[in-house]
Design an enzyme around this catalytic site. Structure first.
Site, short mmCIF file in Angstrom:
data_model
loop_
_atom_site.label_atom_id
_atom_site.label_comp_id
_atom_site.label_asym_id
_atom_site.label_seq_id
_atom_site.Cartn_x
_atom_site.Cartn_y
_atom_site.Cartn_z
N LYS A 195 0.82 -1.21 0.00
CA LYS A 195 0.00 0.00 0.00
C LYS A 195 0.85 1.26 0.00
O LYS A 195 2.05 1.25 0.29
CB LYS A 195 -0.94 -0.01 1.21
CG LYS A 195 -2.09 -0.99 1.05
CD LYS A 195 -3.10 -0.88 2.18
CE LYS A 195 -4.33 -1.75 1.90
NZ LYS A 195 -5.34 -1.68 2.97
N ARG A 225 -3.49 -10.31 4.94
CA ARG A 225 -4.06 -10.26 3.59
C ARG A 225 -3.00 -9.67 2.68
O ARG A 225 -2.62 -8.50 2.81
CB ARG A 225 -5.33 -9.41 3.59
CG ARG A 225 -6.03 -9.33 2.24
CD ARG A 225 -7.29 -8.47 2.33
NE ARG A 225 -7.98 -8.40 1.05
CZ ARG A 225 -7.73 -7.49 0.10
NH1 ARG A 225 -6.77 -6.58 0.31
NH2 ARG A 225 -8.40 -7.49 -1.03
#
Length: 285
Positions: A231, A265
């Site tokens: 991210k 995840r």
């Protein structure tokens, strides 16, 4: 089976009668059937590509595969219900048929998509909106009697980057989860996993603050999921790109494990499994 109490974290999930124990952390591989997810290597198109990626994840040790057909990156274009269904259902059906042992999570905020996906062979609903974008979602999850991943977010993928002011981030997240968990419990939802929502309606420093205090969410006695893989909170801080953010991802995954995460995840399953193994070895010593 572990009891769900304030002092004893619930570590089991009931998947259509099969109990999954999360006492040992597990990895969830990200499989996007979208053309616009922020990390292009996670985008899969066509049955063969979907099955190849699913096989790769399972061989690397993934316990779960999270299938998404609606990009939730900030500013992502809206996708119609029909388009989301046309993308996700064939992927679920194909993986379920070829890898019946695979545990499939569905990344959606739409109750209809959730219902159709579970009926097609999926097992878990992963809702980035915490039920705020579809008022039917909580009741649908209760009716389906499946585990639910409850994430913290404000707004929607199109505008969440505009609502990022907090007086006290941690208290607001705790209050959000308190109310949502109570609603789900009242409907009879048994298995809830908390996701702090790193990067969703949060500036980078907010995400690091949440990660630093992630263990405070243990007060709910529920398993927690950490989704930091590649991210912008990583690559923008390091002055690089999502493609070069694997090392940073492993660092933050390690911290998340030390803070109590039960599920990572990720886009890179093998490396996440290595994080789990090394953290376990450290904690046993």
């Amino acid at each position: 089976m572990a009891k769900d109490t304030f002092l004893n974290r619930k570590t089991t999930l009931n998947l259509k009668g099969k109990l999954i124990d999360l006492e040992r952390p597990a990895v969830m591989g990200i499989l996007n059937v979208t053309p616009d997810s922020f990390y292009d290597s996670s985008r899969m198109s066509g049955k063969d590509a979907v099955l190849s990626q699913a096989e790769k994840f399972l061989e690397a040790g993934a316990r779960f595969i999270d299938i998404g057909a609606y990009s939730s990156r900030p500013g992502a274009a809206d996708v119609s219900l029909e388009e989301e269904l046309s993308r996700i259902i064939p992927a679920v059906e194909a993986i379920h048929q070829h890898f019946p042992e695979a545990i499939l999570s569905i990344d959606t905020f739409r109750a209809v998509v959730a219902k159709n996906s579970i009926e097609a062979g999926a097992h878990i609903i992963n809702d980035i909106s915490g039920g705020t974008l579809d008022e039917a979602m909580f009741q649908t999850v209760a009716d389906l009697d499946v585990p639910y991943i409850l994430m913290h977010m404000k707004g929607n993928p199109q505008n969440m980057h505009l609502d990022i002011a907090y007086d006290n981030l941690l208290l607001e997240v705790v209050d959000y989860f308190s109310k949502k968990v109570a609603q789900l419990r009242a409907l009879g939802v048994k298995d809830i996993i908390l996701d702090p929502g790193f990067g969703f309606a949060k500036k980078r420093h907010h995400s690091y603050e949440l990660l630093n205090h992630m263990e405070d969410l243990k007060i709910f006695g529920l398993s927690m999921l950490a989704g930091v893989s590649r991210k912008s909170m990583i690559y923008q801080e390091l002055g690089t790109t999502a493609a070069d953010a694997l090392n940073g991802t492993s660092v933050l995954n390690t911290i998340a494990l030390l803070k109590g995460a039960s599920i990572l995840r990720v886009h890179d399953v093998k490396e996440a499994m290595e994080c789990i193994k090394l953290v376990e070895l450290t904690q046993r010593s």
